[in-house]
Every structure is written in structure tokens, then in C-alpha cells.
Scaffold this motif. Structure first.
Motif, PDB file in Angstrom:
ATOM      1  N   TRP A 349       0.832  -1.204   0.000  1.00  0.00           N
ATOM      2  CA  TRP A 349       0.000   0.000   0.000  1.00  0.00           C
ATOM      3  C   TRP A 349       0.870   1.258   0.000  1.00  0.00           C
ATOM      4  O   TRP A 349       0.579   2.219  -0.719  1.00  0.00           O
ATOM      5  CB  TRP A 349      -0.916   0.000   1.224  1.00  0.00           C
ATOM      6  N   PHE A 350       1.916   1.252   0.831  1.00  0.00           N
ATOM      7  CA  PHE A 350       2.785   2.427   0.930  1.00  0.00           C
ATOM      8  C   PHE A 350       3.466   2.707  -0.403  1.00  0.00           C
ATOM      9  O   PHE A 350       3.482   3.846  -0.881  1.00  0.00           O
ATOM     10  CB  PHE A 350       3.831   2.203   2.022  1.00  0.00           C
ATOM     11  N   VAL A 351       4.035   1.667  -1.013  1.00  0.00           N
ATOM     12  CA  VAL A 351       4.729   1.851  -2.291  1.00  0.00           C
ATOM     13  C   VAL A 351       3.749   2.320  -3.362  1.00  0.00           C
ATOM     14  O   VAL A 351       4.059   3.216  -4.160  1.00  0.00           O
ATOM     15  CB  VAL A 351       5.428   0.543  -2.706  1.00  0.00           C
ATOM     16  N   GLY A 352       2.562   1.721  -3.381  1.00  0.00           N
ATOM     17  CA  GLY A 352       1.573   2.123  -4.379  1.00  0.00           C
ATOM     18  C   GLY A 352       1.153   3.569  -4.231  1.00  0.00           C
ATOM     19  O   GLY A 352       1.029   4.305  -5.225  1.00  0.00           O
ATOM     20  N   GLN A 353       0.940   4.017  -3.007  1.00  0.00           N
ATOM     21  CA  GLN A 353       0.588   5.415  -2.783  1.00  0.00           C
ATOM     22  C   GLN A 353       1.756   6.342  -3.104  1.00  0.00           C
ATOM     23  O   GLN A 353       1.550   7.455  -3.599  1.00  0.00           O
ATOM     24  CB  GLN A 353       0.136   5.608  -1.339  1.00  0.00           C
ATOM     25  N   PHE A 354       2.965   5.876  -2.834  1.00  0.00           N
ATOM     26  CA  PHE A 354       4.154   6.670  -3.146  1.00  0.00           C
ATOM     27  C   PHE A 354       4.234   6.929  -4.657  1.00  0.00           C
ATOM     28  O   PHE A 354       4.460   8.058  -5.093  1.00  0.00           O
ATOM     29  CB  PHE A 354       5.407   5.934  -2.661  1.00  0.00           C
ATOM     30  N   TYR A 355       4.034   5.873  -5.446  1.00  0.00           N
ATOM     31  CA  TYR A 355       4.050   6.040  -6.904  1.00  0.00           C
ATOM     32  C   TYR A 355       2.881   6.899  -7.388  1.00  0.00           C
ATOM     33  O   TYR A 355       3.004   7.646  -8.368  1.00  0.00           O
ATOM     34  CB  TYR A 355       4.000   4.676  -7.591  1.00  0.00           C
ATOM     35  N   THR A 356       1.748   6.794  -6.711  1.00  0.00           N
ATOM     36  CA  THR A 356       0.596   7.621  -7.084  1.00  0.00           C
ATOM     37  C   THR A 356       0.906   9.101  -6.898  1.00  0.00           C
ATOM     38  O   THR A 356       0.567   9.932  -7.751  1.00  0.00           O
ATOM     39  CB  THR A 356      -0.626   7.232  -6.225  1.00  0.00           C
ATOM     40  N   VAL A 357       1.558   9.429  -5.796  1.00  0.00           N
ATOM     41  CA  VAL A 357       1.916  10.821  -5.528  1.00  0.00           C
ATOM     42  C   VAL A 357       2.919  11.336  -6.563  1.00  0.00           C
ATOM     43  O   VAL A 357       2.867  12.500  -6.975  1.00  0.00           O
ATOM     44  CB  VAL A 357       2.494  10.957  -4.100  1.00  0.00           C
ATOM     45  N   LEU A 358       3.816  10.463  -7.025  1.00  0.00           N
ATOM     46  CA  LEU A 358       4.831  10.883  -8.000  1.00  0.00           C
ATOM     47  C   LEU A 358       4.278  11.006  -9.415  1.00  0.00           C
ATOM     48  O   LEU A 358       4.917  11.617 -10.275  1.00  0.00           O
ATOM     49  CB  LEU A 358       5.994   9.892  -8.008  1.00  0.00           C
ATOM     50  N   SER A 359       3.100  10.446  -9.665  1.00  0.00           N
ATOM     51  CA  SER A 359       2.552  10.440 -11.015  1.00  0.00           C
ATOM     52  C   SER A 359       2.233  11.854 -11.501  1.00  0.00           C
ATOM     53  O   SER A 359       1.669  12.670 -10.763  1.00  0.00           O
ATOM     54  CB  SER A 359       1.288   9.580 -11.057  1.00  0.00           C
TER      55      SER A 359
END
Length: 489
Positions: A349-359
């Protein structure tokens, strides 16, 4: 009150009696829910006051001798918990303004007005018997409630060989299938369902996204039917309970997950019911979305949008102007069976949200809430270190600091306690036992949960490029049949 279409007085009398009893029960439930809600609000206030009182510098000297650099470091560390103030405030608003105990949607809407529903389950296909059993359970529950216009779709990478064809459709994603943007995992499977040769749904039909282990309840079905017929939103989400099932495989992870149910009734309810926006997050299960909305927003967001495809989809939908709503009625799921699985789940979840923020595909303004949540998660060990610092290196701080610490610490302590209490509502336990479990969760589980969340965050930071999509094991023994919780909330 009489009903003119019945000519026989005996029928009128029976119906009037039943109506009277129903109204009386409704009034009793309404009064009981108000009392429970008042107790919850008072308990929240008590937690905040207690933590504030513990932070007041009653015995701290006005001047300390730790040195200017040490005092500056302690002062900066003391500011870290304040990053959680917005989340704490919204949680308080959710508890204060919405009654989590009131049984709404007691009566199903007119079934002839209900649009077609597709209960969509996505799986790798590693647990075929488990998936088929839950799919049949959910189908039978809908049939027992009189629902006719629906089907259950099992979307799988490996064939599960479901022989049951009555309202159950198995969709096997071809191994060679790839999306235009190279989406992976669950996003890839969901996007395959939207392909023109696969998708059987009309634009105004609705999709209910479920995980492999998700079980419907009468309450959740009622809530979904009211949501899709009221036309109050384009995307809906409701609460999920992790402790109301027949079997609890790991009490530590289950109680650690109890805060998620509490936040469903506080933060998530406020952001969906009042703000109509997924400001601080979105879950991948118990998602109800109109088919044309899902097709318009799209799920083909590339590899970076495939780790937390639910969060990515929600923020994209928000940026396109779609309205979110809260759905009443709990569904049932299982918590991870082991502490390691719990950490690995949170890491994804953390990694997925991290990539979402960077998108770059999602404007920054729609990612501020998720961004703040990620920062708070990373700084959680520093935030919790204030407990140690205040105990062994006390410093005099303004009263406003104690009040803010009380707000943040008291709110999150209450959420664990409240979540455990509500999670156990379906179990045949006495009130004293539920209160004991809730307080034990607050005292014993919070440090363990905080440690696991922190480990997951830092593990995620160190393995951002691992491209792993971990799915926890949640299959129960075959001899135990899934049982739903019919309480409507």
C-alpha cells in the motif's frame, strides 16, 4: 391508519399491528443508537482530555538545562505529530456528525427500480475452492433478498473451473494479454473486463468490486441498493469489518486492523458523505461504481498506477469531477494471518501510494492528502519518540502544544479502542468483555501496530523498485463455511 386495497378488516388489523410493531422497533433502535453515539462522542472527548492532561507541564521546570541544540532538536521533534492534525480533525468530525450505530436503509428499495449489478471478484486463481465458495455465498445472499438483476464475475489469471453457471461468470485473463500502457496485476485484470468483447454491461449498470475473501451482508446489500437507486453519487464505498467472521486466525492483526473500521466510520465517512472526495485515501474493496464511470476514468494507468490501482483510480475520478458517497452497511473480510503478511500488505500500500503521488497524470492538488499521509507514515517513529522524550527529558511547552498533542494522540487512541468495540459487535460477547478487548487493543496493540506500519514504510522506501505485488493468504479451512453478519448499520 388503514389500507383501502384490503376489504377484510382482519387483514387491516393485522397489517396495522405489524406496522405499529415495526415503528416501535424503529423508535427503540433510534433511541438506542443515539445513546451509543453520545457515549462514543463522550469517550472520544475523554481520550482527548486524558492525553492533554498527561501533556500539561505540571511538574516541568520553566527552564531546562539540556543545552540549546538539544532543546531545539526536541522542539522540532515535538512538532512532527502536528502533521496529523488535519486527519485527526476529520476523524473527530466524522464521529461527531455521523451516527455509526444508526441502522439506516432498513427496508430494501423497490427491486424493480434497481439497476443491474455486477459483483466483480479479482483473483490470481491460487485458491479456487475458496473463491468459488465465497462467490456462491454472495450470490445466494442476493437471491435470498429477492435480487434478480445481478451476476457474479470471477476474474482470474488461472482458471478456477467454476462449474456453477447460475449467475456466476468466470473470466480468465489470457496470459498474453497486455494493456496499452502496460498495466500490471489487478489493474491489468480489471482493464481486461472493460474490453468490448468481454464487457457485457450497459453504461448505467453498476460494478461492485470485491476481494477474494469479501463477504456481503444484508446490511451492505441494502446500502448498495439504496446508493445505486438514489443517484447521490458516481462512486461509493462502505465500511469493512475484520472481526465479525466465525473464525479469527490472528487476533493481533485483526485488532490492528480494527482502526480501519473506525476510520471507515469517521474519516472516510466524512470525506465521502460531506466532502464527496477521496481526500485521504480509498480502498480497493467494497467499491461501487457505475460502469460508464469506470470506463471513462480507466484503469490502464501503467506499472506505476498498478500497485495501488484503487487509490490511483479514485484520485483520477476526483480530478475528472466525479462525486463520491458513503455506503452504509458493513461487509466482512479477513485480516492477514501473520505479522509478516500484515507488514508486506502495508508495504505494498505504501509503495503504491508513493508512486501515485509521483505520477504526473494526477494534478498535485488532488494528491495533497495522500502525500501528507505518506509523510506522517514515514515520520511515525519520530512522532512516537515524543512519548519517550516527554517521559525522560521533560521540557516546558506552551499550553497550545499540550492541547494539540491531546487532539492527535487522544483521537488515534480512541480510534483503535472504538474500532475494536465496533468490530466485535457481531460476536456473542458481553458488554464488559467488549470494553475489556477495546481497552486492551488501545494499550497493547497500538505499539505493535505502529511498529509494523513503520517497518512497512521503511521497507517500502528501501525497495521502491522491487515491483512486487504481494497478496496475503486469507483462505479459511474448508470445514468452516463463511457466515455473514446480517446486522444493518
Amino acid at each position: 391508519m388503514t389500507f383501502s386495497k384490503f376489504n377484510h378488516s382482519e387483514y387491516e388489523e393485522e397489517i396495522n399491528v405489524l406496522l405499529y410493531l415495526s415503528l416501535s422497533e424503529h423508535k427503540r433502535d433510534r433511541i438506542e443508537s443515539i445513546v451509543k453515539h453520545l457515549c462514543a462522542v463522550l469517550t472520544l472527548a475523554a481520550f482527548i482530555v486524558a492525553v492533554t492532561f498527561m501533556n500539561v507541564n505540571r511538574w516541568t521546570p520553566e527552564v531546562s538545562d539540556y543545552g540549546p541544540k538539544t532543546e531545539l532538536a526536541f522542539f522540532i521533534i515535538g512538532l512532527v505529530p502536528y502533521l496529523s492534525i488535519p486527519v485527526a480533525i476529520l476523524n473527530c468530525f466524522g464521529i461527531l456528525f455521523y451516527n455509526p450505530f444508526y441502522k439506516t436503509n432498513r427496508i430494501l428499495p423497490k427491486l424493480s427500480s434497481v439497476p443491474f449489478l455486477c459483483l466483480r471478484i479479482v483473483t490470481r486463481g491460487d485458491m479456487p475452492d475458496f473463491v468459488i465458495r465465497n462467490a456462491k455465498y454472495n450470490r445466494d445472499l442476493c437471491l435470498n433478498l429477492g435480487l434478480q438483476h445481478f451476476m457474479v464475475e470471477i476474474v482470474t489469471d488461472k482458471p478456477v473451473n467454476c462449474q456453477e453457471k447460475d449467475r456466476i461468470r468466470e473470466i480468465v485473463v489470457p496470459k498474453g494479454y497486455s494493456t496499452k500502457n502496460g498495466s500490471l496485476y489487478k489493474a491489468r485484470a480489471l482493464n481486461y473486463c472493460l474490453e468490448s468483447h468481454v464487457n457485457l454491461l450497459a453504461g448505467n449498470d453498476w460494478i461492485v468490486h470485491l476481494d477474494e475473501e469479501t463477504l456481503l451482508t444484508e446490511a451492505s446489500v441494502s446500502g448498495i441498493l439504496h446508493f445505486v437507486t438514489d443517484g447521490s453519487g458516481d462512486i461509493g464505498q462502505g465500511p469493512i469489518s475484520y472481526a465479525n467472521g466465525k473464525i479469527i486466525n490472528n487476533w493481533i492483526t485483526t485488532l490492528a486492523d480494527s482502526v480501519r473500521l473506525a476510520m471507515d466510520y469517521s474519516l472516510f465517512r466524512f470525506q465521502f458523505a460531506f466532502l464527496n472526495r477521496p481526500v485521504f485515501g480509498f480502498k480497493g474493496s467494497y467499491v461501487v461504481v457505475r460502469n460508464n464511470v469506470e470506463m471513462e476514468v480507466g484503469l490502464d494507468n501503467g506499472p506505476d498506477g498498478s500497485i495501488a490501482e484503487d487509490c490511483f483510480f479514485a484520485l483520477k475520478a476526483w480530478s475528472k469531477g466525479y462525486k463520491f458517497e458513503f455506503i452504509t452497511g458493513e461487509m466482512l473480510e479477513k485480516s492477514p494471518f501473520t505479522l509478516k503478511d500484515f507488514i508486506r500488505q502495508r508495504r505494498r500500500w505504501f509503495v503504491g501510494q508513493f508512486y501515485t503521488v509521483l505520477s504526473k497524470e494526477i494534478p498535485l492538488v488532488y494528491k495533497l492528502g495522500i502525500c501528507s499521509s505518506i509523510i506522517c507514515c514515514i515520520l511515525m517513529p519520530i512522532s512516537l519518540s515524543n512519548v519517550y522524550i516527554d517521559s525522560f527529558y521533560p521540557m516546558h511547552r506552551p499550553l497550545i502544544c499540550s492541547l494539540l498533542n491531546g487532539l492527535v494522540g487522544g483521537t488515534f487512541g480512541f480510534l483503535y479502542c472504538f474500532g475494536a468495540f465496533v468490530s466485535c459487535s457481531g460476536r456473542n460477547w458481553s458488554l464488559i468483555r467488549r470494553i475489556f478487548i477495546s481497552l486492551s487493543c488501545c494499550v497493547l496493540i497500538v505499539p505493535i501496530a505502529a511498529a509494523m506500519e513503520s517497518i512497512a514504510a521503511y521497507w517500502g522506501l528501501m525497495t521502491l523498485n522491487s515491483n512486487e505485488f504481494f497478496i496475503v493468504q486469507k483462505e479459511v479451512p474448508k470445514r468452516v463455511q463463511p457466515t455473514g453478519h446480517s446486522k444493518i448499520m
